[in-house]
Motif scaffolding. Structure first.
Motif, short mmCIF file in Angstrom:
data_model
loop_
_atom_site.label_atom_id
_atom_site.label_comp_id
_atom_site.label_asym_id
_atom_site.label_seq_id
_atom_site.Cartn_x
_atom_site.Cartn_y
_atom_site.Cartn_z
N LEU A 1 0.83 -1.21 0.00
CA LEU A 1 0.00 0.00 0.00
C LEU A 1 0.86 1.26 0.00
O LEU A 1 0.57 2.22 -0.72
N VAL A 2 1.93 1.25 0.76
CA VAL A 2 2.83 2.40 0.81
C VAL A 2 3.50 2.60 -0.55
O VAL A 2 3.61 3.72 -1.05
N VAL A 3 3.95 1.52 -1.17
CA VAL A 3 4.60 1.61 -2.47
C VAL A 3 3.63 2.16 -3.52
O VAL A 3 3.98 3.04 -4.30
N LEU A 4 2.42 1.67 -3.54
CA LEU A 4 1.42 2.15 -4.50
C LEU A 4 1.08 3.61 -4.25
O LEU A 4 0.90 4.39 -5.19
N THR A 5 0.98 4.00 -3.00
CA THR A 5 0.67 5.40 -2.67
C THR A 5 1.79 6.32 -3.13
O THR A 5 1.54 7.38 -3.72
N LEU A 6 3.03 5.94 -2.87
CA LEU A 6 4.16 6.78 -3.28
C LEU A 6 4.28 6.85 -4.80
O LEU A 6 4.65 7.87 -5.36
N THR A 7 3.93 5.76 -5.47
CA THR A 7 3.98 5.75 -6.93
C THR A 7 2.89 6.68 -7.50
O THR A 7 3.14 7.44 -8.43
N ALA A 8 1.71 6.62 -6.94
CA ALA A 8 0.61 7.43 -7.44
C ALA A 8 0.79 8.91 -7.11
O ALA A 8 0.32 9.77 -7.85
N CYS A 9 1.45 9.21 -6.02
CA CYS A 9 1.62 10.60 -5.59
C CYS A 9 3.00 11.14 -5.95
O CYS A 9 3.50 12.04 -5.28
N GLY A 10 3.58 10.62 -6.99
CA GLY A 10 4.91 11.09 -7.39
C GLY A 10 4.84 12.43 -8.08
O GLY A 10 3.89 13.20 -7.94
N LYS A 11 5.85 12.74 -8.85
CA LYS A 11 5.93 14.02 -9.54
C LYS A 11 4.79 14.15 -10.55
O LYS A 11 4.49 13.20 -11.27
N PRO A 12 4.14 15.31 -10.62
CA PRO A 12 3.06 15.48 -11.57
C PRO A 12 3.56 15.43 -13.02
O PRO A 12 4.73 15.71 -13.30
N THR A 13 2.71 15.04 -13.93
CA THR A 13 3.10 14.88 -15.32
C THR A 13 2.86 16.13 -16.15
O THR A 13 3.05 16.12 -17.36
#
Length: 54
Positions: A10-22
């Protein structure tokens, strides 16, 4: 139950989704002062009369 692997995933998916904006860092200066053109793929009968130019 093994809660740790679920929490880690869950932490990995959250950090991936909330990364740098495109979005780009800055707007394209060559488009300053331009107007968005009307979509001409809309059939004439479905266009708003107030948006049509004479």
């Amino acid at each position: 139950m093994k809660f740790a692997p679920f929490a880690a995933a869950l932490v990995v998916l959250t950090l991936t989704a909330c990364g740098k904006p495109t979005t780009p860092d800055s707007p394209d200066p060559s488009t300053y002062g331009t107007v968005i053109k009307q979509d001409h793929h809309i059939p004439e009968k479905d266009r708003d009369a107030s948006e049509q130019k004479p």
